[in-house]
Design a protein around this motif. Sequence first.
Motif, PDB file in Angstrom:
ATOM      1  N   ALA A   1       0.811  -0.961   0.036  1.00  0.00           N
ATOM      2  CA  ALA A   1       0.065   0.014  -0.109  1.00  0.00           C
ATOM      3  C   ALA A   1       0.807   1.157   0.109  1.00  0.00           C
ATOM      4  O   ALA A   1       2.119   1.185   0.218  1.00  0.00           O
ATOM      5  N   VAL A   2       0.485   2.315  -0.264  1.00  0.00           N
ATOM      6  CA  VAL A   2       1.221   3.639  -0.218  1.00  0.00           C
ATOM      7  C   VAL A   2       0.326   4.705   0.382  1.00  0.00           C
ATOM      8  O   VAL A   2       0.269   5.809   0.053  1.00  0.00           O
ATOM      9  N   SER A   3      -0.435   4.103   1.501  1.00  0.00           N
ATOM     10  CA  SER A   3      -1.099   5.232   2.427  1.00  0.00           C
ATOM     11  C   SER A   3      -0.621   4.943   3.853  1.00  0.00           C
ATOM     12  O   SER A   3      -0.619   3.641   4.352  1.00  0.00           O
TER      13      SER A   3
ATOM     14  N   GLU B   1      -9.816   0.317   4.957  1.00  0.00           N
ATOM     15  CA  GLU B   1      -9.042   0.891   3.996  1.00  0.00           C
ATOM     16  C   GLU B   1     -10.453   1.838   3.377  1.00  0.00           C
ATOM     17  O   GLU B   1     -11.205   1.264   2.843  1.00  0.00           O
ATOM     18  N   SER B   2     -10.211   3.135   3.426  1.00  0.00           N
ATOM     19  CA  SER B   2     -11.133   4.061   2.918  1.00  0.00           C
ATOM     20  C   SER B   2     -11.104   4.215   1.385  1.00  0.00           C
ATOM     21  O   SER B   2      -9.709   3.868   0.923  1.00  0.00           O
ATOM     22  N   GLU B   3     -11.971   5.017   0.863  1.00  0.00           N
ATOM     23  CA  GLU B   3     -11.806   5.290  -0.633  1.00  0.00           C
ATOM     24  C   GLU B   3     -10.722   6.050  -0.747  1.00  0.00           C
ATOM     25  O   GLU B   3      -9.827   6.101  -1.676  1.00  0.00           O
ATOM     26  N   GLN B   4     -10.506   7.245   0.054  1.00  0.00           N
ATOM     27  CA  GLN B   4      -9.452   8.182   0.030  1.00  0.00           C
ATOM     28  C   GLN B   4      -8.442   7.292   0.323  1.00  0.00           C
ATOM     29  O   GLN B   4      -7.312   7.806  -0.585  1.00  0.00           O
ATOM     30  N   GLN B   5      -7.824   6.501   1.188  1.00  0.00           N
ATOM     31  CA  GLN B   5      -6.671   6.015   1.418  1.00  0.00           C
ATOM     32  C   GLN B   5      -6.338   4.821   0.133  1.00  0.00           C
ATOM     33  O   GLN B   5      -5.138   4.764  -0.259  1.00  0.00           O
ATOM     34  N   PHE B   6      -7.389   4.194  -0.387  1.00  0.00           N
ATOM     35  CA  PHE B   6      -7.269   3.526  -1.591  1.00  0.00           C
ATOM     36  C   PHE B   6      -6.823   4.230  -2.791  1.00  0.00           C
ATOM     37  O   PHE B   6      -5.699   3.975  -3.751  1.00  0.00           O
ATOM     38  N   LEU B   7      -7.207   5.580  -2.935  1.00  0.00           N
ATOM     39  CA  LEU B   7      -6.915   6.530  -4.006  1.00  0.00           C
ATOM     40  C   LEU B   7      -5.516   6.909  -3.835  1.00  0.00           C
ATOM     41  O   LEU B   7      -4.581   7.152  -4.865  1.00  0.00           O
TER      42      LEU B   7
ATOM     43  N   GLU C   1     -16.193  -5.028  -3.233  1.00  0.00           N
ATOM     44  CA  GLU C   1     -15.217  -3.799  -3.367  1.00  0.00           C
ATOM     45  C   GLU C   1     -14.005  -4.073  -3.344  1.00  0.00           C
ATOM     46  O   GLU C   1     -13.073  -3.349  -4.175  1.00  0.00           O
ATOM     47  N   ARG C   2     -13.376  -4.924  -2.620  1.00  0.00           N
ATOM     48  CA  ARG C   2     -11.798  -5.592  -2.817  1.00  0.00           C
ATOM     49  C   ARG C   2     -11.705  -5.787  -4.284  1.00  0.00           C
ATOM     50  O   ARG C   2     -10.671  -5.345  -4.833  1.00  0.00           O
ATOM     51  N   LYS C   3     -12.555  -6.709  -4.901  1.00  0.00           N
ATOM     52  CA  LYS C   3     -12.169  -6.851  -6.355  1.00  0.00           C
ATOM     53  C   LYS C   3     -12.171  -5.737  -7.118  1.00  0.00           C
ATOM     54  O   LYS C   3     -11.355  -5.711  -8.114  1.00  0.00           O
ATOM     55  N   ALA C   4     -13.411  -4.971  -7.010  1.00  0.00           N
ATOM     56  CA  ALA C   4     -13.302  -3.429  -7.872  1.00  0.00           C
ATOM     57  C   ALA C   4     -12.210  -2.537  -7.591  1.00  0.00           C
ATOM     58  O   ALA C   4     -11.492  -2.016  -8.821  1.00  0.00           O
ATOM     59  N   ARG C   5     -11.376  -2.570  -6.384  1.00  0.00           N
ATOM     60  CA  ARG C   5     -10.258  -1.711  -6.288  1.00  0.00           C
ATOM     61  C   ARG C   5      -8.985  -2.654  -6.754  1.00  0.00           C
ATOM     62  O   ARG C   5      -8.384  -1.790  -7.414  1.00  0.00           O
ATOM     63  N   ALA C   6      -9.292  -3.744  -6.876  1.00  0.00           N
ATOM     64  CA  ALA C   6      -7.958  -4.467  -7.474  1.00  0.00           C
ATOM     65  C   ALA C   6      -7.934  -4.229  -8.889  1.00  0.00           C
ATOM     66  O   ALA C   6      -7.071  -4.277  -9.556  1.00  0.00           O
TER      67      ALA C   6
END
Length: 414
Positions: free
Chosen positions: A250-252, A295-301, A338-343
Amino acid sequence: MTTPRIITFGCRLNTLESEVMRREAEAGGVTDTIIVNTCAVTSEAVRQARQTIRRLRRDHPRDRIVVTGCAAQLDPAAFAAMPEVDRVLGNAEKLDRSQLTGAGDRVAVADIMSVRETAHHLVDGFEGRSRAFVQVQQGCDHRCTFCIIPFARGPNRSIAATQVIAQVRALSAAGYREIVLTGVDICSWGADLAPAARLGDLVQAVLAAVPDLPRLRLSTLDPAAIDDGLYRALAENSRLMPHLHLSLQAVSDLVLKRMKRRHDRATAFAVAERARRARPDVVLGADLIAGFPTESEQQFLETLAAVDDLGLTWLHVFPYSPRRGTPAARMPQIPAGERKARAARLRDAGDRARARFLVSRVGAETEILVEGEAVGRCPHYAPVRLGPGAPAGMVVPARITGAASDHLMGELVP
């Protein structure tokens, strides 16, 4: 009677160990046996192994099925309970010829965490006799909250530099043009030796001791533990390939803290900047986990943006998979969808980054390690399709003439 067949799941080290098992089983006269070398990095990997075992029994009702690897080490009882399985071996036992050839107990799995001896001196060559892999260490002393592998592989155990050099020298003399140093956590190499040493020391020693080796490559690196000597080797020796694959995940900062990683976001950028200072043409790859618990959407971004901001070229992306017994499995989970979508979003970003890099190489002259059937890899690890006449197992000069979405095209330069 048939020679042993080995089915491999998981990492490069498992692949190397499977080749060693094949050699040991054949030397021991093992026949009519299928060995399944399992992976435990995700629950999906375990599910696939179990599914494969059931299919193998249907397709090969008379063969003996032996199950080993990380999933078997962690939960031997579950595999022993499968009616399709004849024997279960642990990670320490699977490289023991007597265990592969003998009957013994139906379950032979030692406590891997109590193992303290030097790692097995694994070495084998494959991929068209062009690239070979040398294990330099085994195990891991760290405890990332998502990872079960230390409990399957045991503590860090390093192989002495003299033994690694001897293996590399022998493989080079046998005609292998590229050696990959591999292990579970290669940046921990040397921490358990007396006197202690670092991976950079080993890399520089190998390059100095085997001057006829054209290429040395490294498997995945921990960004928190890349030492000064490794950066010096990258800067000073062109035979160390300009391709570093980083275990970023990760990079958050908050996600990395909850993962119990030893680096933060700033470290990732510092590693990228220092690597490019040492070798301006270096390319970076990374392992990334999508949808880690909380993990929030912002952290994922933040991680998604870092694909471009760090200039990553090669991505290994995994949707988070909870592993029973790890702290992360007890944290609030992100829905699987959501995990799969982020991947998928990370993979799309990686595909675009890779395509940009490949296009940037068109017109360049480089050297290609030919792996067979006019296909090879350039120093940056990009696959290259060459015209007829490329000699397998050799490093040849070539000009890059085109780029597809996942590979380059080239022609030999006289």
